[in-house]
Enzyme design. Structure first.
Site, short mmCIF file in Angstrom:
data_model
loop_
_atom_site.label_atom_id
_atom_site.label_comp_id
_atom_site.label_asym_id
_atom_site.label_seq_id
_atom_site.Cartn_x
_atom_site.Cartn_y
_atom_site.Cartn_z
N GLU A 227 -45.62 -23.04 -31.26
CA GLU A 227 -45.85 -22.56 -29.89
C GLU A 227 -46.00 -23.69 -28.88
O GLU A 227 -46.44 -23.47 -27.75
CB GLU A 227 -47.08 -21.66 -29.87
CG GLU A 227 -46.95 -20.43 -30.75
CD GLU A 227 -46.01 -19.37 -30.18
OE1 GLU A 227 -46.16 -19.01 -28.99
OE2 GLU A 227 -45.12 -18.91 -30.92
N CYS B 250 -51.11 -22.35 -18.76
CA CYS B 250 -49.83 -21.86 -19.28
C CYS B 250 -48.66 -22.37 -18.45
O CYS B 250 -47.56 -22.58 -18.96
CB CYS B 250 -49.81 -20.33 -19.29
SG CYS B 250 -50.82 -19.57 -20.56
N HIS C 78 -53.20 -18.06 -28.01
CA HIS C 78 -52.98 -19.50 -28.06
C HIS C 78 -54.32 -20.21 -27.91
O HIS C 78 -55.25 -19.68 -27.29
CB HIS C 78 -52.06 -19.97 -26.93
CG HIS C 78 -50.64 -19.56 -27.08
ND1 HIS C 78 -49.87 -19.10 -26.03
CD2 HIS C 78 -49.83 -19.52 -28.17
CE1 HIS C 78 -48.65 -18.81 -26.45
NE2 HIS C 78 -48.61 -19.06 -27.75
#
Length: 448
Positions: free
Chosen positions: A174, A371, A250
């Protein structure tokens, strides 16, 4: 030689919509099918970039992807002209069309893992594009991501690019959303911290029961090998499976690090004390002084952390050495979170100031300030080798703002995704954008 941590923010794409595609991301799922505002989303992101630039930080821009991804739909059996492919997908498999239109590439913390030259064996900055194979709508991103990063960091003398890891569950990667770096100075050797949710092969590591653990230990280890990192410059830490099941998809939803500081929630990790001790010992050997700020669950619950995105923030070091925390407006709206932050800054210990930004369009789709940015530590020589077209300036901000007003819609619903005109609008906008950012041909429609 002077060094910098440059934040390259993702430019929100013209098809920004709330598809609810990310299972495990509470905000994404809860706002599914609502009407979005692509223009507002892009302008909110640009305003944050401009504000950080005005504060004296070096700020960059990372271009969005072409959407809808017609080639991905063709690979799934739809045929004919581009318009026919879109119409067939809308009639036969609307969820696939929605996935092909996702604007999730705006969250470039997932674009790649980056290791600065001070850490790597060959003295170059290394990039590994994330395969994002846990979610179909994100797994289709990395080919274009690799081309865009290659156009931004093109000089092979300073930059090395690696293809995404094998697109299988054992190597789920990720990117920087599960990676951070601790150092005394950005240009000095540091300790890279990889957070993982599960091991693909070692059953000693517990896994979450409700939501998927997207990052594997094996993927993190592979990236460290590809980047030529030394064992004494790497620490692996496991995410708490219980917080993954609470919506922490995450690590950057429950912890953020910068410089010598880790800001994290009490429930973020397993074996926390052991992990912190290893970080302290390894950074100490490099002359650093690792420090951590633990937010107790008694003051801020995991639920409050997820709702407010307290930890999906940007922790920045200012010129005077003090630290600044960039948070979304949702933190101020949460009474318990805001009370904690007021007390944190009043103590004046490590984080001196909190600045709030309105990123509602991104937040409703499941992504906050952290993000939206990919951090790249660069020395002066390396910064000079970066494509200058992607470094934010006042004129570039004005140009991109005008570009958004020219090309973006004010409203987008799921039914609009079936309109072939949207694809033409997107391609026209991106073709112009590549000229603005001096990227060359990076999109499939420009290459094929």
């Amino acid at each position: 030689m002077k060094s910098y941590e440059v934040n390259f923010d993702g430019l929100v794409g013209p098809t920004h919509n709330y598809g609810g595609l990310s299972y495990g991301n509470v905000a994404s799922q809860s706002n599914s099918q609502q009407s979005s505002n692509p223009k507002e989303a892009a302008l909110q992101g640009l305003q944050k970039m401009k504000a950080l630039m005005d504060m004296g930080f070096v700020q960059g821009v990372l271009a969005p992807q072409e959407r809808p991804d017609v080639a991905a739909l063709r690979n799934l059996g739809f045929s004919g002209s581009d318009a026919q492919v879109i119409q067939q997908a809308a009639q036969q498999a609307m969820p696939l069309l929605v996935a092909s239109c996702s604007a999730s590439s705006m969250w470039v913390a997932n674009a790649a893992t980056v290791s600065p030259s001070a850490d790597t064996a060959d003295g170059r900055v290394h990039f590994t594009a994330a395969n994002l194979n846990c979610k179909y709508h994100r797994s289709i991103e990395h080919p274009t991501t690799s081309r865009v990063l290659g156009a931004m960091f093109a000089d092979p003398q300073h930059f090395a690019h690696h293809a995404a890891l094998p697109a299988v569950a054992q190597f789920g990667d990720e990117g920087a959303a599960n990676h951070t770096r601790f150092c005394r100075e950005y240009g000095e050797a540091g300790v890279e911290f990889f957070a993982f949710g599960r091991s693909a092969f070692d059953t000693r590591y517990p896994a979450p029961q409700k939501y998927p653990a997207r990052q594997t230990l094996e993927a993190s280890q592979a990236v460290a090998r590809l980047h030529g990192l030394k064992d004494d410059g790497v620490v692996y830490g496991q995410q708490n499976p219980a917080v993954i099941d609470a919506g922490v998809f995450h690590n950057d939803v429950i912890a953020v690090g910068n410089g010598e500081v880790l800001f994290y929630h009490e429930d973020a990790f397993l074996n926390t004390e052991q992990m912190l001790g290893e970080l302290q010992a390894k950074l100490g050997k490099l002359g650093g002084n690792f420090q951590s700020v633990c937010v107790p669950r008694a003051l801020v619950s995991v639920e409050d952390a997820v709702r407010s995105y307290l930890f999906n923030s940007q922790l920045l070091t200012r010129a005077d050495g003090s630290m600044l925390l960039i948070v979304p407006e949702e933190c101020r709206a949460n009474e318990r979170v805001w009370h904690y932050l007021q007390g944190l800054t009043a103590s004046g210990v490590l984080i001196r100031e909190v600045k709030v930004f309105d990123l509602k369009q991104s937040m409703q789709n499941g992504g906050g300030p952290a993000c939206l940015r990919l951090r790249v530590a660069l020395n002066e020589t390396e910064l000079a080798a970066v494509n200058p077209g992607v470094i934010m300036t006042a004129p570039l901000y004005d140009t991109l703002t005008q570009w958004v007003h020219k090309h973006y819609r004010d409203s987008l619903r799921e039914s609009d995704l079936a309109d072939p005109q949207l694809l033409l609008e997107c391609r026209t906008a991106l073709d112009e954008l590549t000229q603005i950012l001096k990227l060359g041909a990076v999109y499939p429609f420009q290459i094929n």
